[in-house]
Design a protein around this motif. Structure first.
Motif, PDB file in Angstrom:
ATOM      1  N   GLU A  24      78.100  88.281  46.865  1.00 41.76           N
ATOM      2  CA  GLU A  24      78.499  87.100  46.083  1.00 41.76           C
ATOM      3  C   GLU A  24      79.574  87.472  45.057  1.00 41.76           C
ATOM      4  OE1 GLU A  24      77.784  83.972  46.449  1.00 41.76           O
ATOM      5  OE2 GLU A  24      76.525  84.389  48.180  1.00 41.76           O
ATOM      6  N   PHE A  36      82.876  87.902  46.927  1.00 41.82           N
ATOM      7  CA  PHE A  36      83.539  86.635  47.281  1.00 41.82           C
ATOM      8  C   PHE A  36      84.135  85.970  46.047  1.00 41.82           C
ATOM      9  CE2 PHE A  36      80.230  86.465  50.886  1.00 41.82           C
ATOM     10  CZ  PHE A  36      81.022  87.266  51.681  1.00 41.82           C
ATOM     11  N   ALA A  37      83.421  86.030  44.920  1.00 46.28           N
ATOM     12  CA  ALA A  37      83.938  85.432  43.684  1.00 46.28           C
ATOM     13  C   ALA A  37      85.209  86.140  43.221  1.00 46.28           C
ATOM     14  CB  ALA A  37      82.872  85.489  42.588  1.00 46.28           C
ATOM     15  N   ALA A  48      88.054  85.142  45.531  1.00 49.36           N
ATOM     16  CA  ALA A  48      88.472  83.759  45.296  1.00 49.36           C
ATOM     17  C   ALA A  48      89.298  83.629  44.025  1.00 49.36           C
ATOM     18  CB  ALA A  48      87.255  82.847  45.223  1.00 49.36           C
ATOM     19  N   GLU A  57      80.506  88.492  59.108  1.00 51.53           N
ATOM     20  CA  GLU A  57      80.474  87.079  59.500  1.00 51.53           C
ATOM     21  C   GLU A  57      80.637  86.192  58.260  1.00 51.53           C
ATOM     22  OE1 GLU A  57      80.384  83.941  62.139  1.00 51.53           O
ATOM     23  OE2 GLU A  57      80.392  86.098  62.595  1.00 51.53           O
ATOM     24  N   ALA A  58      79.946  86.555  57.184  1.00 54.97           N
ATOM     25  CA  ALA A  58      80.078  85.781  55.938  1.00 54.97           C
ATOM     26  C   ALA A  58      81.490  85.888  55.373  1.00 54.97           C
ATOM     27  CB  ALA A  58      79.058  86.279  54.912  1.00 54.97           C
ATOM     28  N   CYS A  59      82.109  87.076  55.494  1.00 60.27           N
ATOM     29  CA  CYS A  59      83.495  87.236  55.012  1.00 60.27           C
ATOM     30  C   CYS A  59      84.446  86.334  55.782  1.00 60.27           C
ATOM     31  CB  CYS A  59      83.938  88.685  55.154  1.00 60.27           C
ATOM     32  SG  CYS A  59      83.149  89.809  53.994  1.00 60.27           S
ATOM     33  N   GLN A 119      83.883  83.506  56.966  1.00 58.57           N
ATOM     34  CA  GLN A 119      83.719  82.115  56.564  1.00 58.57           C
ATOM     35  C   GLN A 119      84.131  81.878  55.115  1.00 58.57           C
ATOM     36  OE1 GLN A 119      79.670  81.020  57.392  1.00 58.57           O
ATOM     37  NE2 GLN A 119      79.831  81.392  59.595  1.00 58.57           N
ATOM     38  N   ARG A 120      83.819  82.794  54.207  1.00 57.40           N
ATOM     39  CA  ARG A 120      84.030  82.544  52.790  1.00 57.40           C
ATOM     40  C   ARG A 120      85.281  83.219  52.225  1.00 57.40           C
ATOM     41  NH1 ARG A 120      78.522  83.105  49.506  1.00 57.40           N
ATOM     42  NH2 ARG A 120      79.996  82.374  47.914  1.00 57.40           N
ATOM     43  N   ALA A 121      85.797  84.241  52.929  1.00 57.50           N
ATOM     44  CA  ALA A 121      87.038  84.887  52.480  1.00 57.50           C
ATOM     45  C   ALA A 121      87.909  85.191  53.692  1.00 57.50           C
ATOM     46  CB  ALA A 121      86.714  86.168  51.703  1.00 57.50           C
ATOM     47  N   PRO A 122      88.328  84.148  54.413  1.00 62.93           N
ATOM     48  CA  PRO A 122      89.054  84.376  55.663  1.00 62.93           C
ATOM     49  C   PRO A 122      90.404  85.052  55.463  1.00 62.93           C
ATOM     50  CG  PRO A 122      89.140  82.060  55.025  1.00 62.93           C
ATOM     51  CD  PRO A 122      88.171  82.715  54.105  1.00 62.93           C
TER      52      PRO A 122
END
Length: 550
Positions: A61, A64-65, A68, A91-93, A95-98
Protein backbone atom coordinates in the motif's frame (compact mmCIF):
# COMPACT_ATOMS: atom_id res chain seq x y z
CA UNK A 1 10.85 -2.81 9.75
CA UNK A 2 14.33 -1.23 9.79
CA UNK A 3 15.10 2.41 10.27
CA UNK A 4 15.84 2.87 6.56
CA UNK A 5 12.55 1.48 5.28
CA UNK A 6 10.26 3.08 7.81
CA UNK A 7 9.68 6.39 6.04
CA UNK A 8 9.46 6.60 2.27
CA UNK A 9 9.31 10.37 2.22
CA UNK A 10 12.60 10.83 4.08
CA UNK A 11 14.92 8.74 1.84
CA UNK A 12 17.74 10.91 0.44
CA UNK A 13 17.33 12.49 -2.95
CA UNK A 14 20.38 11.09 -4.80
CA UNK A 15 22.33 13.03 -7.36
CA UNK A 16 24.29 11.82 -10.34
CA UNK A 17 27.71 13.30 -10.98
CA UNK A 18 28.62 14.14 -14.57
CA UNK A 19 31.90 12.58 -15.67
CA UNK A 20 33.07 15.71 -17.46
CA UNK A 21 32.85 18.39 -14.83
CA UNK A 22 31.43 16.83 -11.67
CA UNK A 23 28.29 19.01 -11.65
CA UNK A 24 25.18 17.59 -9.95
CA UNK A 25 22.04 16.66 -11.91
CA UNK A 26 18.52 15.84 -10.75
CA UNK A 27 17.47 12.16 -10.60
CA UNK A 28 15.84 10.86 -13.77
CA UNK A 29 13.17 8.78 -11.99
CA UNK A 30 11.71 7.75 -8.64
CA UNK A 31 12.89 4.33 -7.42
CA UNK A 32 10.41 2.94 -4.89
CA UNK A 33 11.94 -0.01 -3.01
CA UNK A 34 9.69 -2.52 -1.22
CA UNK A 35 12.06 -4.24 1.23
CA UNK A 36 12.60 -5.20 4.85
CA UNK A 37 16.41 -5.44 5.01
CA UNK A 38 18.68 -2.50 5.83
CA UNK A 39 21.60 -4.19 4.11
CA UNK A 40 19.60 -4.67 0.91
CA UNK A 41 18.51 -1.03 0.94
CA UNK A 42 22.01 0.33 1.57
CA UNK A 43 23.61 -1.88 -1.07
CA UNK A 44 20.94 -1.01 -3.64
CA UNK A 45 21.33 2.69 -2.83
CA UNK A 46 25.08 2.52 -3.50
CA UNK A 47 24.51 0.66 -6.78
CA UNK A 48 21.76 3.02 -7.93
CA UNK A 49 23.94 6.06 -7.22
CA UNK A 50 22.42 9.10 -8.88
CA UNK A 51 20.18 7.16 -11.25
CA UNK A 52 16.96 7.73 -9.29
CA UNK A 53 15.47 9.21 -6.15
CA UNK A 54 15.20 6.22 -3.83
CA UNK A 55 12.14 5.88 -1.58
CA UNK A 56 12.04 2.79 0.70
CA UNK A 57 8.63 1.45 1.83
CA UNK A 58 7.60 -1.55 3.92
CA UNK A 59 4.21 -2.44 2.42
CA UNK A 60 2.50 -2.70 -0.95
CA UNK A 61 0.00 0.00 0.00
CA UNK A 62 2.83 2.39 0.83
CA UNK A 63 4.49 1.53 -2.49
CA UNK A 64 1.33 2.27 -4.49
CA UNK A 65 0.82 5.54 -2.60
CA UNK A 66 4.43 6.61 -3.27
CA UNK A 67 4.11 5.78 -6.97
CA UNK A 68 0.80 7.62 -7.25
CA UNK A 69 2.27 10.76 -5.65
CA UNK A 70 5.43 10.81 -7.76
CA UNK A 71 5.88 13.26 -10.63
CA UNK A 72 8.88 11.60 -12.30
CA UNK A 73 8.98 8.24 -14.13
CA UNK A 74 8.33 5.44 -11.64
CA UNK A 75 10.40 2.27 -11.07
CA UNK A 76 9.39 -0.28 -8.41
CA UNK A 77 12.06 -2.59 -7.00
CA UNK A 78 10.78 -5.55 -4.95
CA UNK A 79 12.88 -7.62 -2.56
CA UNK A 80 11.09 -10.89 -3.23
CA UNK A 81 12.82 -12.66 -0.33
CA UNK A 82 10.57 -10.71 2.08
CA UNK A 83 7.34 -11.07 0.03
CA UNK A 84 5.22 -14.19 0.51
CA UNK A 85 3.47 -14.06 -2.90
CA UNK A 86 5.43 -11.91 -5.37
CA UNK A 87 3.22 -13.07 -8.27
CA UNK A 88 0.07 -11.72 -6.56
CA UNK A 89 1.91 -8.48 -5.85
CA UNK A 90 2.77 -8.14 -9.54
CA UNK A 91 -0.90 -8.62 -10.43
CA UNK A 92 -1.81 -5.82 -8.02
CA UNK A 93 0.93 -3.61 -9.53
CA UNK A 94 -0.51 -4.13 -13.00
CA UNK A 95 -3.87 -2.87 -11.78
CA UNK A 96 -2.90 -0.07 -9.38
CA UNK A 97 0.42 1.14 -10.83
CA UNK A 98 0.33 0.18 -14.51
CA UNK A 99 2.83 2.88 -15.51
CA UNK A 100 5.56 1.69 -13.11
CA UNK A 101 8.45 -0.44 -14.31
CA UNK A 102 8.84 -3.40 -11.94
CA UNK A 103 12.16 -5.11 -11.13
CA UNK A 104 12.09 -8.16 -8.80
CA UNK A 105 15.04 -9.47 -6.76
CA UNK A 106 14.82 -13.16 -5.77
CA UNK A 107 17.10 -15.91 -4.51
CA UNK A 108 18.06 -18.21 -7.40
CA UNK A 109 16.23 -21.08 -5.70
CA UNK A 110 12.87 -19.32 -6.22
CA UNK A 111 13.45 -17.89 -9.70
CA UNK A 112 12.17 -20.88 -11.68
CA UNK A 113 8.87 -21.15 -9.76
CA UNK A 114 8.40 -17.41 -9.96
CA UNK A 115 8.96 -17.39 -13.74
CA UNK A 116 6.21 -19.97 -14.18
CA UNK A 117 3.79 -18.05 -11.93
CA UNK A 118 4.20 -14.75 -13.79
CA UNK A 119 4.50 -16.08 -17.32
CA UNK A 120 1.37 -14.21 -18.46
CA UNK A 121 2.37 -10.91 -16.85
CA UNK A 122 6.14 -10.85 -16.25
CA UNK A 123 8.00 -7.94 -14.62
CA UNK A 124 10.57 -5.86 -16.49
CA UNK A 125 13.41 -7.92 -15.01
CA UNK A 126 14.16 -10.50 -12.32
CA UNK A 127 17.59 -10.33 -10.68
CA UNK A 128 19.18 -12.86 -8.37
CA UNK A 129 20.15 -12.33 -4.75
CA UNK A 130 22.71 -11.54 -3.48
CA UNK A 131 23.03 -8.43 -5.62
CA UNK A 132 25.40 -8.30 -8.58
CA UNK A 133 26.53 -4.68 -8.82
CA UNK A 134 27.15 -4.54 -12.55
CA UNK A 135 23.99 -6.41 -13.54
CA UNK A 136 21.83 -4.44 -11.10
CA UNK A 137 23.20 -1.06 -12.26
CA UNK A 138 22.68 -1.94 -15.90
CA UNK A 139 19.15 -3.25 -15.31
CA UNK A 140 18.13 -0.21 -13.31
CA UNK A 141 19.49 2.05 -16.07
CA UNK A 142 17.38 0.22 -18.68
CA UNK A 143 14.33 0.24 -16.36
CA UNK A 144 14.60 4.02 -15.87
CA UNK A 145 14.91 4.51 -19.63
CA UNK A 146 11.83 2.34 -20.14
CA UNK A 147 9.90 4.29 -17.49
CA UNK A 148 10.82 7.57 -19.18
CA UNK A 149 9.72 6.22 -22.60
CA UNK A 150 6.58 4.10 -22.08
CA UNK A 151 6.64 2.89 -25.66
CA UNK A 152 9.84 1.00 -24.89
CA UNK A 153 8.14 -1.02 -22.15
CA UNK A 154 6.40 -3.34 -24.54
CA UNK A 155 9.60 -4.07 -26.40
CA UNK A 156 11.46 -4.72 -23.16
CA UNK A 157 8.93 -7.27 -21.86
CA UNK A 158 10.02 -10.19 -24.12
CA UNK A 159 13.64 -9.67 -23.08
CA UNK A 160 12.61 -9.71 -19.44
CA UNK A 161 10.57 -12.88 -19.94
CA UNK A 162 13.56 -14.57 -21.53
CA UNK A 163 15.76 -13.54 -18.62
CA UNK A 164 13.49 -15.15 -16.01
CA UNK A 165 14.90 -18.56 -16.58
CA UNK A 166 18.44 -17.31 -15.94
CA UNK A 167 17.41 -15.51 -12.77
CA UNK A 168 18.60 -12.00 -13.84
CA UNK A 169 18.02 -9.51 -16.66
CA UNK A 170 20.43 -9.47 -19.54
CA UNK A 171 22.92 -6.64 -18.89
CA UNK A 172 24.52 -4.69 -21.70
CA UNK A 173 27.78 -6.60 -21.21
CA UNK A 174 28.68 -9.65 -19.10
CA UNK A 175 30.03 -8.91 -15.65
CA UNK A 176 33.72 -9.47 -15.08
CA UNK A 177 34.83 -12.73 -13.54
CA UNK A 178 35.31 -12.81 -9.78
CA UNK A 179 39.09 -12.80 -10.13
CA UNK A 180 38.97 -9.81 -12.45
CA UNK A 181 36.66 -7.92 -10.05
CA UNK A 182 39.05 -8.62 -7.16
CA UNK A 183 41.99 -7.44 -9.23
CA UNK A 184 40.16 -4.25 -10.15
CA UNK A 185 39.23 -3.70 -6.51
CA UNK A 186 42.81 -4.08 -5.27
CA UNK A 187 44.03 -1.82 -8.06
CA UNK A 188 41.51 0.83 -7.09
CA UNK A 189 42.48 0.59 -3.42
CA UNK A 190 46.18 0.86 -4.29
CA UNK A 191 45.55 3.92 -6.42
CA UNK A 192 43.52 5.54 -3.68
CA UNK A 193 46.25 4.88 -1.10
CA UNK A 194 48.87 6.31 -3.43
CA UNK A 195 46.81 9.44 -3.98
CA UNK A 196 46.28 9.80 -0.22
CA UNK A 197 50.00 9.48 0.54
CA UNK A 198 50.82 11.95 -2.20
CA UNK A 199 48.35 14.43 -0.77
CA UNK A 200 49.81 14.08 2.72
CA UNK A 201 53.34 14.55 1.42
CA UNK A 202 52.35 17.63 -0.55
CA UNK A 203 50.60 19.12 2.44
CA UNK A 204 53.64 18.82 4.72
CA UNK A 205 56.42 19.38 2.18
CA UNK A 206 55.02 22.08 -0.09
CA UNK A 207 56.00 25.68 0.79
CA UNK A 208 53.39 27.65 2.64
CA UNK A 209 51.44 30.15 0.58
CA UNK A 210 49.30 32.98 1.87
CA UNK A 211 45.64 32.14 2.01
CA UNK A 212 43.51 34.07 -0.50
CA UNK A 213 41.16 36.69 0.87
CA UNK A 214 37.68 35.41 1.56
CA UNK A 215 35.12 36.41 -0.99
CA UNK A 216 31.79 37.76 0.18
CA UNK A 217 28.95 35.31 -0.19
CA UNK A 218 25.32 36.12 -0.85
CA UNK A 219 23.90 33.61 1.61
CA UNK A 220 24.87 32.92 5.19
CA UNK A 221 27.20 29.96 5.83
CA UNK A 222 25.24 27.07 7.35
CA UNK A 223 26.04 26.38 10.99
CA UNK A 224 28.62 23.65 11.61
CA UNK A 225 26.28 21.48 13.67
CA UNK A 226 27.29 18.86 16.22
CA UNK A 227 29.25 16.04 14.59
CA UNK A 228 31.21 13.53 16.66
CA UNK A 229 34.77 14.03 15.32
CA UNK A 230 36.45 11.82 17.92
CA UNK A 231 39.35 9.70 16.63
CA UNK A 232 40.08 6.68 18.81
CA UNK A 233 43.38 4.89 19.02
CA UNK A 234 43.86 1.17 18.50
CA UNK A 235 44.12 -1.42 15.76
CA UNK A 236 41.95 -1.06 12.69
CA UNK A 237 40.73 -4.64 13.13
CA UNK A 238 39.40 -3.95 16.63
CA UNK A 239 37.88 -0.63 15.60
CA UNK A 240 36.07 -2.27 12.68
CA UNK A 241 34.71 -4.95 14.99
CA UNK A 242 33.29 -2.21 17.23
CA UNK A 243 31.90 -0.40 14.18
CA UNK A 244 30.08 -3.55 13.06
CA UNK A 245 28.60 -3.97 16.55
CA UNK A 246 27.48 -0.33 16.58
CA UNK A 247 25.82 -0.77 13.18
CA UNK A 248 23.95 -3.84 14.41
CA UNK A 249 22.81 -1.83 17.45
CA UNK A 250 21.92 1.09 15.14
CA UNK A 251 24.24 3.41 17.01
CA UNK A 252 25.10 5.19 13.79
CA UNK A 253 26.09 8.66 15.07
CA UNK A 254 25.35 8.49 18.79
CA UNK A 255 26.00 8.13 21.72
CA UNK A 256 29.07 10.34 21.62
CA UNK A 257 32.32 8.42 21.43
CA UNK A 258 30.59 5.07 21.01
CA UNK A 259 29.00 5.05 17.56
CA UNK A 260 29.65 3.62 14.13
CA UNK A 261 30.76 6.96 12.66
CA UNK A 262 33.53 7.34 15.26
CA UNK A 263 34.71 3.73 14.87
CA UNK A 264 34.78 3.81 11.04
CA UNK A 265 36.59 7.18 11.02
CA UNK A 266 39.06 5.88 13.59
CA UNK A 267 39.61 2.68 11.59
CA UNK A 268 40.18 4.73 8.42
CA UNK A 269 42.70 6.87 10.31
CA UNK A 270 44.47 3.76 11.62
CA UNK A 271 44.42 2.06 8.20
CA UNK A 272 43.80 4.47 5.29
CA UNK A 273 43.67 1.50 2.90
CA UNK A 274 40.78 -0.18 4.73
CA UNK A 275 38.00 -0.75 2.21
CA UNK A 276 35.60 -1.81 4.94
CA UNK A 277 36.11 1.49 6.76
CA UNK A 278 35.42 3.47 3.58
CA UNK A 279 32.38 1.32 2.80
CA UNK A 280 31.08 1.82 6.34
CA UNK A 281 31.49 5.57 6.06
CA UNK A 282 29.57 5.50 2.79
CA UNK A 283 26.74 3.65 4.50
CA UNK A 284 26.75 6.17 7.34
CA UNK A 285 26.69 8.96 4.73
CA UNK A 286 23.60 7.42 3.10
CA UNK A 287 21.91 7.22 6.49
CA UNK A 288 22.65 10.78 7.59
CA UNK A 289 21.70 12.08 4.13
CA UNK A 290 18.32 10.40 4.63
CA UNK A 291 18.04 12.06 8.03
CA UNK A 292 18.99 15.39 6.47
CA UNK A 293 16.16 15.21 3.94
CA UNK A 294 13.69 14.11 6.61
CA UNK A 295 14.67 17.14 8.71
CA UNK A 296 14.43 19.45 5.68
CA UNK A 297 10.93 18.09 4.91
CA UNK A 298 9.90 18.70 8.53
CA UNK A 299 11.57 22.17 8.62
CA UNK A 300 13.74 21.04 11.55
CA UNK A 301 16.77 23.33 11.27
CA UNK A 302 18.88 21.89 14.11
CA UNK A 303 18.37 18.27 13.01
CA UNK A 304 19.24 19.14 9.39
CA UNK A 305 22.37 21.02 10.52
CA UNK A 306 23.58 18.08 12.61
CA UNK A 307 22.87 15.59 9.81
CA UNK A 308 24.87 17.72 7.36
CA UNK A 309 27.75 17.92 9.86
CA UNK A 310 27.72 14.13 10.16
CA UNK A 311 27.70 13.81 6.36
CA UNK A 312 30.82 16.00 6.17
CA UNK A 313 32.45 13.94 8.91
CA UNK A 314 31.67 10.65 7.17
CA UNK A 315 32.58 11.58 3.57
CA UNK A 316 34.03 15.10 3.29
CA UNK A 317 34.13 14.83 -0.53
CA UNK A 318 30.53 13.65 -0.91
CA UNK A 319 29.10 15.52 -3.96
CA UNK A 320 25.73 15.85 -2.19
CA UNK A 321 27.15 18.25 0.41
CA UNK A 322 26.92 21.30 -1.85
CA UNK A 323 23.25 20.81 -2.65
CA UNK A 324 22.54 19.96 1.01
CA UNK A 325 24.16 23.24 2.09
CA UNK A 326 22.00 25.11 -0.42
CA UNK A 327 18.86 23.41 0.90
CA UNK A 328 19.90 24.16 4.48
CA UNK A 329 20.46 27.82 3.63
CA UNK A 330 16.98 27.91 2.04
CA UNK A 331 15.53 26.42 5.23
CA UNK A 332 17.45 28.96 7.32
CA UNK A 333 16.11 31.82 5.18
CA UNK A 334 12.57 30.48 5.51
CA UNK A 335 12.99 30.08 9.28
CA UNK A 336 14.36 33.62 9.56
CA UNK A 337 11.46 34.94 7.47
CA UNK A 338 8.99 33.03 9.65
CA UNK A 339 10.67 34.41 12.80
CA UNK A 340 10.40 37.95 11.42
CA UNK A 341 6.74 37.33 10.58
CA UNK A 342 6.14 35.97 14.10
CA UNK A 343 7.80 39.00 15.66
CA UNK A 344 5.72 41.28 13.48
CA UNK A 345 2.57 39.37 14.43
CA UNK A 346 3.54 39.54 18.12
CA UNK A 347 4.17 43.28 17.81
CA UNK A 348 0.81 43.77 16.12
CA UNK A 349 -0.91 41.67 18.77
CA UNK A 350 0.79 43.73 21.48
CA UNK A 351 -0.30 46.93 19.75
CA UNK A 352 -3.88 45.71 19.48
CA UNK A 353 -3.80 44.67 23.14
CA UNK A 354 -2.54 48.11 24.12
CA UNK A 355 -5.26 49.77 22.05
CA UNK A 356 -7.85 47.52 23.69
CA UNK A 357 -6.44 48.39 27.12
CA UNK A 358 -6.61 52.09 26.32
CA UNK A 359 -10.17 51.68 25.12
CA UNK A 360 -11.09 49.86 28.32
CA UNK A 361 -9.46 52.58 30.39
CA UNK A 362 -11.35 55.27 28.49
CA UNK A 363 -14.61 53.38 28.96
CA UNK A 364 -13.90 52.91 32.67
CA UNK A 365 -13.12 56.62 32.96
CA UNK A 366 -16.34 57.51 31.14
CA UNK A 367 -18.35 55.24 33.43
CA UNK A 368 -16.69 56.77 36.50
CA UNK A 369 -17.38 60.29 35.24
CA UNK A 370 -21.01 59.40 34.50
CA UNK A 371 -21.38 57.92 37.99
CA UNK A 372 -19.84 61.04 39.53
CA UNK A 373 -22.16 63.25 37.49
CA UNK A 374 -25.18 61.21 38.60
CA UNK A 375 -24.04 61.47 42.19
CA UNK A 376 -23.60 65.23 41.82
CA UNK A 377 -27.04 65.57 40.27
CA UNK A 378 -28.48 63.48 43.09
CA UNK A 379 -26.84 65.72 45.67
CA UNK A 380 -28.15 68.82 43.87
CA UNK A 381 -31.65 67.34 43.59
CA UNK A 382 -31.58 66.40 47.27
CA UNK A 383 -30.51 69.88 48.26
CA UNK A 384 -33.29 71.40 46.11
CA UNK A 385 -35.79 68.94 47.60
CA UNK A 386 -34.67 69.92 51.11
CA UNK A 387 -35.27 73.59 50.27
CA UNK A 388 -38.70 72.85 48.77
CA UNK A 389 -39.57 70.74 51.82
CA UNK A 390 -38.72 73.60 54.16
CA UNK A 391 -40.87 76.02 52.12
CA UNK A 392 -43.76 73.53 51.96
CA UNK A 393 -43.56 73.10 55.74
CA UNK A 394 -43.69 76.88 56.23
CA UNK A 395 -46.72 77.24 53.92
CA UNK A 396 -48.51 74.43 55.71
CA UNK A 397 -47.86 76.20 59.01
CA UNK A 398 -49.26 79.43 57.51
CA UNK A 399 -52.36 77.69 56.11
CA UNK A 400 -51.35 78.51 52.52
CA UNK A 401 -52.28 75.09 51.21
CA UNK A 402 -53.08 75.87 47.58
CA UNK A 403 -52.51 79.63 47.30
CA UNK A 404 -50.95 81.95 46.44
CA UNK A 405 -50.25 80.39 43.04
CA UNK A 406 -46.62 79.23 42.77
CA UNK A 407 -45.91 79.87 46.46
CA UNK A 408 -48.20 77.42 48.28
CA UNK A 409 -47.60 74.18 50.10
CA UNK A 410 -49.16 72.29 47.19
CA UNK A 411 -46.79 73.96 44.72
CA UNK A 412 -43.66 73.07 46.71
CA UNK A 413 -44.76 69.50 47.28
CA UNK A 414 -45.32 69.15 43.51
CA UNK A 415 -41.82 70.54 42.93
CA UNK A 416 -40.31 67.95 45.28
CA UNK A 417 -42.18 65.20 43.43
CA UNK A 418 -40.71 66.41 40.11
CA UNK A 419 -37.16 66.91 41.42
CA UNK A 420 -36.72 63.76 43.52
CA UNK A 421 -39.62 61.29 43.62
CA UNK A 422 -37.71 59.15 46.13
CA UNK A 423 -37.18 62.01 48.59
CA UNK A 424 -37.83 60.52 52.05
CA UNK A 425 -39.71 63.62 53.39
CA UNK A 426 -42.17 63.71 50.47
CA UNK A 427 -44.72 61.23 51.83
CA UNK A 428 -45.13 62.97 55.24
CA UNK A 429 -45.63 66.36 53.52
CA UNK A 430 -48.24 64.91 51.16
CA UNK A 431 -50.09 63.36 54.08
CA UNK A 432 -50.08 66.60 56.04
CA UNK A 433 -51.40 68.57 53.03
CA UNK A 434 -54.20 66.06 52.53
CA UNK A 435 -55.16 66.26 56.19
CA UNK A 436 -55.16 70.08 56.08
CA UNK A 437 -57.41 70.18 53.02
CA UNK A 438 -59.89 67.82 54.70
CA UNK A 439 -59.90 69.93 57.85
CA UNK A 440 -60.52 73.13 55.87
CA UNK A 441 -63.46 71.60 54.08
CA UNK A 442 -64.96 70.56 57.38
CA UNK A 443 -64.44 74.06 58.83
CA UNK A 444 -66.26 75.67 55.91
CA UNK A 445 -69.16 73.33 56.34
CA UNK A 446 -69.35 74.21 60.06
CA UNK A 447 -69.43 77.98 59.54
CA UNK A 448 -72.75 79.33 60.80
CA UNK A 449 -72.75 82.68 59.11
CA UNK A 450 -72.92 83.26 55.43
CA UNK A 451 -71.00 86.19 54.11
CA UNK A 452 -73.01 89.48 53.65
CA UNK A 453 -72.67 91.63 50.64
CA UNK A 454 -73.21 95.25 49.88
CA UNK A 455 -73.55 96.86 46.57
CA UNK A 456 -72.40 100.28 45.60
CA UNK A 457 -74.60 103.02 47.03
CA UNK A 458 -74.95 104.67 43.69
CA UNK A 459 -75.91 101.68 41.58
CA UNK A 460 -77.38 103.28 38.50
CA UNK A 461 -78.82 100.10 37.22
CA UNK A 462 -80.64 98.80 40.23
CA UNK A 463 -79.74 96.07 42.74
CA UNK A 464 -77.38 93.20 41.89
CA UNK A 465 -78.97 89.75 41.86
CA UNK A 466 -76.59 87.04 43.19
CA UNK A 467 -77.47 83.70 41.59
CA UNK A 468 -74.68 81.47 42.95
CA UNK A 469 -72.50 82.28 45.93
CA UNK A 470 -70.74 79.27 47.49
CA UNK A 471 -69.25 80.32 50.84
CA UNK A 472 -65.48 80.60 51.19
CA UNK A 473 -63.43 77.82 52.84
CA UNK A 474 -62.32 78.75 56.35
CA UNK A 475 -58.47 78.55 56.57
CA UNK A 476 -57.46 75.56 58.67
CA UNK A 477 -54.73 77.27 60.63
CA UNK A 478 -57.06 80.20 61.50
CA UNK A 479 -59.78 77.74 62.43
CA UNK A 480 -57.43 75.76 64.67
CA UNK A 481 -56.28 78.95 66.43
CA UNK A 482 -59.78 80.45 66.62
CA UNK A 483 -58.91 83.53 64.60
CA UNK A 484 -61.65 85.53 62.86
CA UNK A 485 -61.47 88.41 60.41
CA UNK A 486 -62.95 90.23 57.43
CA UNK A 487 -62.00 90.90 53.84
CA UNK A 488 -63.30 93.49 51.36
CA UNK A 489 -63.13 92.07 47.81
CA UNK A 490 -63.50 94.20 44.70
CA UNK A 491 -64.44 92.79 41.29
CA UNK A 492 -66.27 93.39 38.02
CA UNK A 493 -69.47 91.68 36.89
CA UNK A 494 -69.20 91.11 33.14
CA UNK A 495 -72.27 91.17 30.76
CA UNK A 496 -72.72 87.40 31.30
CA UNK A 497 -72.91 87.75 35.11
CA UNK A 498 -69.44 86.23 35.76
CA UNK A 499 -66.94 87.85 38.12
CA UNK A 500 -63.60 89.07 36.87
CA UNK A 501 -60.68 91.20 38.01
CA UNK A 502 -61.23 89.82 41.53
CA UNK A 503 -58.93 91.47 44.04
CA UNK A 504 -58.62 92.13 47.78
CA UNK A 505 -59.29 95.78 48.64
CA UNK A 506 -58.45 95.44 52.33
CA UNK A 507 -58.38 92.75 55.01
CA UNK A 508 -57.99 92.30 58.71
CA UNK A 509 -55.88 90.59 59.82
CA UNK A 510 -53.76 90.87 56.62
CA UNK A 511 -53.30 87.85 54.38
CA UNK A 512 -55.00 85.35 56.71
CA UNK A 513 -58.34 85.23 54.86
CA UNK A 514 -57.40 87.01 51.56
CA UNK A 515 -57.00 83.93 49.39
CA UNK A 516 -60.05 82.12 50.71
CA UNK A 517 -62.25 85.20 50.05
CA UNK A 518 -60.80 85.82 46.58
CA UNK A 519 -61.21 82.20 45.46
CA UNK A 520 -64.85 82.17 46.66
CA UNK A 521 -65.80 85.34 44.73
CA UNK A 522 -64.14 84.06 41.55
CA UNK A 523 -66.82 81.33 41.39
CA UNK A 524 -69.89 83.53 42.08
CA UNK A 525 -72.52 84.24 39.42
CA UNK A 526 -74.89 87.26 39.05
CA UNK A 527 -77.82 88.01 36.88
CA UNK A 528 -76.61 90.14 33.94
CA UNK A 529 -76.97 93.88 34.54
CA UNK A 530 -78.77 95.71 31.69
CA UNK A 531 -78.73 99.33 30.61
CA UNK A 532 -80.86 100.59 27.75
CA UNK A 533 -81.87 97.02 27.07
CA UNK A 534 -78.28 95.79 26.77
CA UNK A 535 -76.18 93.69 29.23
CA UNK A 536 -73.26 95.71 30.59
CA UNK A 537 -70.31 95.23 32.91
CA UNK A 538 -70.47 96.91 36.32
CA UNK A 539 -67.99 97.14 39.24
CA UNK A 540 -68.85 95.84 42.71
CA UNK A 541 -67.41 95.23 46.18
CA UNK A 542 -68.33 92.82 48.93
CA UNK A 543 -67.40 92.40 52.59
CA UNK A 544 -66.85 88.83 53.67
CA UNK A 545 -66.66 88.01 57.37
CA UNK A 546 -64.93 85.02 58.90
CA UNK A 547 -66.20 84.19 62.37
CA UNK A 548 -64.84 81.05 64.08
CA UNK A 549 -67.45 78.68 65.43
CA UNK A 550 -68.09 78.84 69.14
Amino acid sequence: MSHFASNAASWPEPQSVAASNGSAASPAADLTVLAQSDDFLLELAQIAGGLAAMRPVDSAEAAFAAIASGRRPQVLAIDGSAVAQPAALLEACAQRAPSAIVVVFLPESRSAAFATAVEERPPFAVLSLPLDSAATHATLTRAIEAAAAPSATTAAAPRARAALSAGRADPPRPPPAPRVRRTLWFSTVAAAVALLLAGIAYRFLAPATPAPAAKPVAAATPPSGNADLTILGGRAFDLLEKARAAMRARHYTDPPGDNALVYYRSAAAADPASGEARDGLQRIAALVYERFHAAIAASQLNEATNALANLRAAVPTDPRIASAEAQLQTLQAAAQKAAIARRAADAEAARQAELAQQKLQKEASRIAEAAAAREARARTANAAADQSARLAQARLDAGELTSPAGDSASDYIAKIRAEDPSYPGLAPLQQRLADALVARTRAAAAATKAPSSTTPAAAPHGPLVLISNDPPVYPENALERGIGGKVVVGYTIDPTGRTRDVHVVRSKPARIFDEAARRAVEHWRYAPVRAAGKAVAVPAEILIRFDPPK
